[in-house]
Each structure stands twice: as structure tokens, then as C-alpha cells.
Enzyme design. Structure first.
Site, PDB file in Angstrom:
ATOM      1  CB  CYS A  30       0.473   8.988   9.113  1.00 41.25           C
ATOM      2  SG  CYS A  30      -0.935   7.717   9.543  1.00 41.25           S
TER       3      CYS A  30
ATOM      4  CB  VAL B  57       5.270   3.093   9.853  1.00 41.65           C
ATOM      5  CG1 VAL B  57       5.248   4.547  10.553  1.00 41.65           C
ATOM      6  CG2 VAL B  57       4.938   2.095  10.932  1.00 41.65           C
ATOM      7  CB  THR B  58      -0.568   2.733   9.658  1.00 35.23           C
ATOM      8  OG1 THR B  58      -1.591   3.222  10.555  1.00 35.23           O
ATOM      9  CG2 THR B  58      -0.810   1.295   9.347  1.00 35.23           C
TER      10      THR B  58
ATOM     11  NE  ARG C 146      -0.481   0.518   4.950  1.00 37.40           N
ATOM     12  CZ  ARG C 146       0.575   1.312   5.372  1.00 37.40           C
ATOM     13  NH1 ARG C 146       0.867   2.377   4.564  1.00 37.40           N
ATOM     14  NH2 ARG C 146       1.085   1.320   6.327  1.00 37.40           N
TER      15      ARG C 146
ATOM     16  N   GLY D  91      -7.012  -0.063   2.513  1.00 35.84           N
ATOM     17  CA  GLY D  91      -8.151   0.684   2.741  1.00 35.84           C
ATOM     18  C   GLY D  91      -7.982   1.782   3.817  1.00 35.84           C
ATOM     19  CG  PHE D  92     -11.704   3.151   6.013  1.00 36.17           C
ATOM     20  CD1 PHE D  92     -12.051   2.872   7.406  1.00 36.17           C
ATOM     21  CD2 PHE D  92     -12.030   2.388   4.761  1.00 36.17           C
ATOM     22  CE1 PHE D  92     -13.210   2.054   7.392  1.00 36.17           C
ATOM     23  CE2 PHE D  92     -13.396   1.788   5.070  1.00 36.17           C
ATOM     24  CZ  PHE D  92     -14.053   1.564   6.298  1.00 36.17           C
TER      25      PHE D  92
ATOM     26  CB  ILE E 236      -6.696   6.468   3.973  1.00 37.92           C
ATOM     27  CG1 ILE E 236      -8.081   6.756   4.470  1.00 37.92           C
ATOM     28  CG2 ILE E 236      -6.895   6.043   2.593  1.00 37.92           C
ATOM     29  CD1 ILE E 236      -8.767   7.789   3.710  1.00 37.92           C
ATOM     30  N   GLY E 237      -4.611   4.180   3.368  1.00 38.01           N
ATOM     31  CA  GLY E 237      -3.470   3.421   2.690  1.00 38.01           C
ATOM     32  C   GLY E 237      -4.022   2.572   1.900  1.00 38.01           C
TER      33      GLY E 237
END
Length: 243
Positions: free
Chosen positions: A176, A82-83, A78, A158-159, A146-147
Site C-alpha cells: 500500500c 501497490v498491493t 482502482r 474492493g477489499f 481496500i482499493g
């Protein structure tokens, strides 16, 4: 006839099996084995995902330390930095053919934001965009990330909307890749302190259900589709995640 998106709730799952499921569903959607678009909803066990835009400065802790602290660490295709995904976060993975909507990635990102903004409005929260940054904010605090990735105009990833997430989970990364970002959740923004553990659990359960339904409705409105809840497509080769 309006377009239909089938919502499939996977419950709580570890990250990698759902990632592989997405990839199989995307292949099936591209090849015509699936006729309707899908929206997968899931809560993930703690995981740090590294998008294509991840910078070393976004990971203040080495990957071995993250794993010692109970996080999976996964590199994914994606976009974005980073998340963190963790329990209490509503993660949505649309598997939709943008050629049947609008083959425009920027439009798609804005519609995902719009879905969360509309859903949060139903909960009494004024959410907004932050110019130049993808995602959704409430009073300057980030509540939705979102990614995405697109393959032959069919989407995956997605989210992620923080609902009852323990926000301390984000302390291990620079979320992020945005320096100084403050993460928040629906629970934090809705307010209302409760005392007993049983009361907290009851409030969280109710808030989760309300948020889930609001985001589904917001998604339907943002994409101008009919949403219907159901199961994964019954087709050979797609597979099912164990519940």
C-alpha cells in the site's frame, strides 16, 4: 423491503478473468440487466496489482523479477498504491449501486472498513482504523486493505483480508506504499500453534470458513442489507468464470 446483496463465491481464481468479470457485471448493473447488488468473494493466485497511486518506490523489485518469482503484475483502475493478492487472502469485490445506498465515496470506504471490523470482532479480534490511512489494523499491524473504483456510482474492486496468507508474499513490495507497515493475518492474530501438516490444514480450513461467514455478516450489518448466497446472474453477455 430491505436491499439484497447476493454473495457469489468464485473459489480460487487467477486475477485477470475476475477483473474482466467485474467490469462486465458493472456494465450490466449500470444498464439495468442486474437488479440486485453483488459481492464476489475469491482467492487469487499470486498477483501484484498497481493502483492509480502506485509510486516507483513501492516496487523495490523490477516487474520482470516479480514475474520470475511467480507473480502476475497488473495495472488497474482502482485507487491506492501497490498491493499483493495471494492464496489464503479473502478478497471481496462488491458490485453495488451507491445511488441506492449513499453516493459518497468516502462513506463507502468507511463502510468497507466497518464490514471487516465487525467481522473480525465476531472472531474475537479487535480491529480498528488508522487515521489518515484506508484499511484495517490489529494492534498496529495491517490486516485488511481496500482499493476501489466507481463508474456511474457502481463499484468494482474492493477489499482484501489476510486470513491464512503466507505473509512473506508481501516482502516483494512496499504494501500500500506505506513505509514500515507490518502485515498480519487472522491466523497470526488468533494465535495457537499446531504441529502436523494435517493439523495446520484442518485449522486453516476451519478458520477460513469462520472468517468468510463473519465477513459476510459484517458486510450485511455495515451496509444494512440482507445477504444471500447464490450464483452469478444468469444473463447473456455477463459470462461465468471457469471453476
Amino acid at each position: 423491503m430491505s436491499r439484497v446483496v447476493r454473495v457469489v463465491d468464485l473459489g480460487r481464481q487467477s486475477y485477470l478473468p475476475v477483473l474482466e468479470l467485474q467490469r462486465r457485471l458493472v456494465r450490466a448493473r449500470i444498464e439495468g440487466g442486474i437488479q440486485d447488488d453483488l459481492l464476489l468473494l475469491v482467492q487469487h493466485d499470486p498477483v501484484v496489482t498497481l493502483g492509480r497511486g502506485t509510486r516507483q518506490t513501492s516496487l523495490p523489485l523490477p516487474e520482470p523479477v516479480l514475474r520470475e518469482r511467480g507473480y502476475e503484475v497488473v495495472e488497474v483502475e482502482r485507487g491506492g498504491d501497490v498491493t499483493v493478492h495471494a492464496p489464503g487472502q479473502l478478497v471481496g469485490y462488491p458490485i453495488i449501486d451507491l445511488q441506492q445506498h449513499k453516493p459518497d465515496l468516502h462513506w463507502y470506504l468507511r463502510q468497507l472498513e466497518e464490514a471487516m471490523i465487525r467481522g473480525l470482532a465476531d472472531l474475537g479480534l479487535k480491529a480498528e482504523r488508522n487515521p489518515g490511512k484506508t484499511g484495517v489494523w490489529v494492534s498496529g499491524r495491517k490486516i485488511g486493505s481496500i482499493g476501489v473504483h466507481v463508474k456511474r456510482w457502481v463499484t468494482l474492486h474492493g477489499f482484501a483480508l489476510n486470513v491464512t496468507t503466507d505473509l512473506r508474499m508481501f516482502n516483494v513490495v512496499v504494501p500500500c506504499g506505506i513505509d514500515g507497515v507490518v502485515m498480519t493475518s487472522v491466523r497470526n492474530e488468533a494465535g495457537g500453534a499446531v504441529g502436523a501438516v494435517e493439523a495446520v490444514e484442518a485449522v486453516d480450513s476451519t478458520l477460513w470458513d469462520r472468517t468468510r461467514h463473519a465477513i459476510i455478516d459484517g458486510f450485511g450489518e455495515a451496509f444494512a442489507v440482507e445477504v444471500t448466497e447464490g450464483n452469478l446472474p444468469d444473463m447473456k453477455g455477463v459470462g461465468v468464470v471457469d471453476r
